[in-house]
Design an enzyme around this catalytic site. Sequence first.
Site, PDB file in Angstrom:
ATOM      1  N   HIS A   1       0.799  -1.215   0.000  1.00  0.00           N
ATOM      2  CA  HIS A   1       0.000   0.000   0.000  1.00  0.00           C
ATOM      3  C   HIS A   1       0.833   1.267   0.000  1.00  0.00           C
ATOM      4  O   HIS A   1       0.504   2.239  -0.653  1.00  0.00           O
ATOM      5  CB  HIS A   1      -0.960  -0.032   1.189  1.00  0.00           C
ATOM      6  CG  HIS A   1      -2.183  -0.819   0.862  1.00  0.00           C
ATOM      7  ND1 HIS A   1      -2.894  -1.527   1.796  1.00  0.00           N
ATOM      8  CD2 HIS A   1      -2.806  -1.031  -0.307  1.00  0.00           C
ATOM      9  CE1 HIS A   1      -3.908  -2.115   1.197  1.00  0.00           C
ATOM     10  NE2 HIS A   1      -3.875  -1.836  -0.071  1.00  0.00           N
TER      11      HIS A   1
ATOM     12  N   CYS B   1      -8.573   0.654 -23.889  1.00  0.00           N
ATOM     13  CA  CYS B   1      -8.337   1.032 -22.490  1.00  0.00           C
ATOM     14  C   CYS B   1      -7.335   0.123 -21.792  1.00  0.00           C
ATOM     15  O   CYS B   1      -7.057   0.293 -20.619  1.00  0.00           O
ATOM     16  CB  CYS B   1      -9.645   1.080 -21.705  1.00  0.00           C
ATOM     17  SG  CYS B   1     -10.439  -0.519 -21.548  1.00  0.00           S
TER      18      CYS B   1
HETATM   19  C1  PEP Z   1      -7.849  -5.127 -20.135  1.00  0.00           C
HETATM   20  O1  PEP Z   1      -8.026  -6.334 -20.005  1.00  0.00           O
HETATM   21  O2  PEP Z   1      -7.135  -4.628 -21.019  1.00  0.00           O
HETATM   22  C2  PEP Z   1      -8.510  -4.189 -19.212  1.00  0.00           C
HETATM   23  C3  PEP Z   1      -8.498  -2.888 -19.410  1.00  0.00           C
HETATM   24  O3  PEP Z   1      -9.074  -4.721 -18.103  1.00  0.00           O
HETATM   25  P1  PEP Z   1      -8.244  -5.208 -16.811  1.00  0.00           P
HETATM   26  O4  PEP Z   1      -6.808  -4.868 -17.059  1.00  0.00           O
HETATM   27  O5  PEP Z   1      -8.828  -4.493 -15.657  1.00  0.00           O
HETATM   28  O6  PEP Z   1      -8.511  -6.671 -16.817  1.00  0.00           O
END
Ligand code: PEP
Length: 828
Positions: free
Chosen positions: A451, A757
Amino acid sequence: MNTTLTLTAPIAGWLMPLDDVPDPAFAGRMLGDGAAIDPTGSLLCAPCDGVVTLLADTRHAVTVKSESGIEILLHVGIDTVRLRGEGFVAHTHAGARVRRGDPLLELDLDRLARGAASLVTPVVAAGDTPHRVSALRSDGLVHAGEAFLEIVRIDEARGSDPAATTPDAVVTVVVAQEHGLHARPAARIARRSREYRARVVVSAHGRRAQAGSTIELMALGAARGDTLTLEAFGPDAATAVRGLAGEIGTGEGGPVRESVGRAAEPAGGNGPVRELVGAVASRGIAVGIAQQLAAPELAVDEQGREPGRERAALAAAREVARGRLQALAGTAGGDVLAAQAELLDDPGLLALADTAIGEGKSAGFAWRWATREAGARLLGTGSTLLAERAADLEDVARQVLIALTGREPAAPALPDAAIVLAAELLPSELGRLDLGKVAGLCTAGGGPTSHVALVAASLGIPAVVGAGPGVLGIPDGARVLLDAEAGRLHVEPGGDALVRAERSIAERRTRQARLLAAAARECETADGCRIEMFANLASVAEAEHAVRSGAEGCGLLRTELLFQQRRRAPTVDEQAREYQAIADALAPRPLVIRLLDVGGDKPIPCLPLPREDNPLLGLRGLRVGFRHPEILRGQLAAILRTEIPGGRRVLLPMVNEPGDIRRVRELLAEAGAAADRAGRVLLGAMIETPASVALADSLAREADFLSIGSNDLAQYTLALDRTHPELGAAFDHLHPALLRQIAAVVAAAGERSVSVCGALASDRAAVPVLIGLGVRTLSAVPNAIPELKALIRTLTVAECEVLAAAALAEDDAHGVRRVLAAASRNPA
Ligand code: PEP
Ligand code: MG
């Protein structure tokens, strides 16, 4: 007198800094400092005159010892040890005297490219001889024989080796590593050996190696199953041989056999140190004054009064501690401290303390014993994640003891630019420090996901953790250089190192300030194409940081954190409060909230899932939600209560088919009816499984928007666990298989918005390709945003399209990286 050795490029290719080598051992300088070459030629030659001191049996690594005593390691490719010599022809042998430019190895580049994670060839100065490396050139095409590195041997007075011939401790150990003591394990052992004061010699096959020398360890040629003898000479000999044997013989390698153990252990610490190596928890470089932060033990009486009174005292102290933690949560690391407050009510802890009080102990004694007992159990699990929670427990224990004893040790007065040193740094201690004076942090224990590491990263304070007990031997007031890029702490660094560090800090500051100043502006390419730059977030603190970094909103709110930190699931009220606080911090920017994505590599304590043989293919993402619809209903109800500028947008994790979206829409209708707030909610599908790519056109019809989760999409496309400890180098999200899927999704989505993302969107090298593939919305980690925006402003869509077409035509990630490196540019 210092002597300078000039190295010429051993092979033609593209020069790159070690930082860019896709292997943490080289990028972290564990094997030494230098540079790397992505080869275009196929003949590896001697970079200087000298003697070949090592030619690995697998021929992927050669070392040449120069006349000045510096050993140069040439390591062809990454993870090439597993090719067992295929693709290499040796033109030299160990012991051969070579002249600069003499051929050492011939490479079959096609064969190597098919079998290796990368062909990038690090050239590093290894060995024990003190030296300093400076790059004559750091990028661009280099011809074989062209000067590119300079190594200055530093002739300084060094402590003489002990003349002892009888070791103070000896153990034998069987090598457990799959490929024997090749570069990475050898570097790990050498690094570990520097934590001890004893000199350790490792022998096998009639050869001897200093444990502190990676090269000598590699030269032992020890294979899995071989027996090594470790002899240690000096004060902490017994600890040293046991520690190193554990490093060599972990796994299925067999037991450690101890034959002698005579050395007396010195009390406390490892004496003066000059350089310590640990893990980077928060990147950056700082020069400052060492300040130890020892938390004094709070004295408590063992014997208690009548148990009822002790129980009442403990209950009251827990309430005071809760108030303190909540108050501190407003300063630094709020999420962490909120999670700690949960531990105050842990039934297991309370039961332990209650038993001790029942046996006549005082509330303070019982509480301390209970938290230590629970901490020891966490440490005993062997899980680093859980072990890091042990530090939280200790922090909580301390808060209650402060309340019980009414004594709070004063926060230490810090010098300006303090580099704070501690065994473990507790989040509440960090909150009490005058952060304006903290230039950096270095802890003996802890891991990069502890943390305090997360808090340091969110505050932008450079931090190195797990640097070993040597941290505690550094005197207050010493000048230290914390290099939280390479994971090193230098004590009383030389003038040159200081000058270089100060220069690098100044350059970073200027560059960062320039990038930040421009970050708030909307982002478009040089030819006017609008690119939305969102942030991936998990908390309010990150949302605030993201806004400061120029984020135009949040493209992915990972709601897992809210659940991971609690023993019981957060209520609808608690969730709504958190989502609203994040929406407010971002306002008027938009917010995309992702439904809970747990299971697989993301367990949560409040929802124990069954043990599965194949968790990544089991209960994950929406599947968990469909099995526990009350969780989804609660989340959706909380989202419906949240006022979000531009409307509510919800992202669904691990969607495989349009029916998944329809099921969530039904749950949403139920939650909407229950909450009497049936406002329109846009639903987006994460594209992160091959099935969702294949059905992208149908998903685009059913969903309002699509978002590509490149982390999972790479994992499931390459059939490669994204957290695999050994296959990490092969997990490359720039694999053309993944890029082709992104191209297919963009084409199938038609008018629907497609964002990326996953980590690909934060990767400077990948962003031009994504734009070339037609992606117009990115969601990246907040820290990356200023630089990415600056980069995008230098690009044109046309050139990105050319680059993307070239990348798509490659047949592995290495080829893609080569294409991108040739076109790369550094903004600002
Ligand atoms: C991904 O899989 O690229 C994503 C954005 O989700 P996470 O990394 O939270 O699994
Ligand atoms: Mg994912």
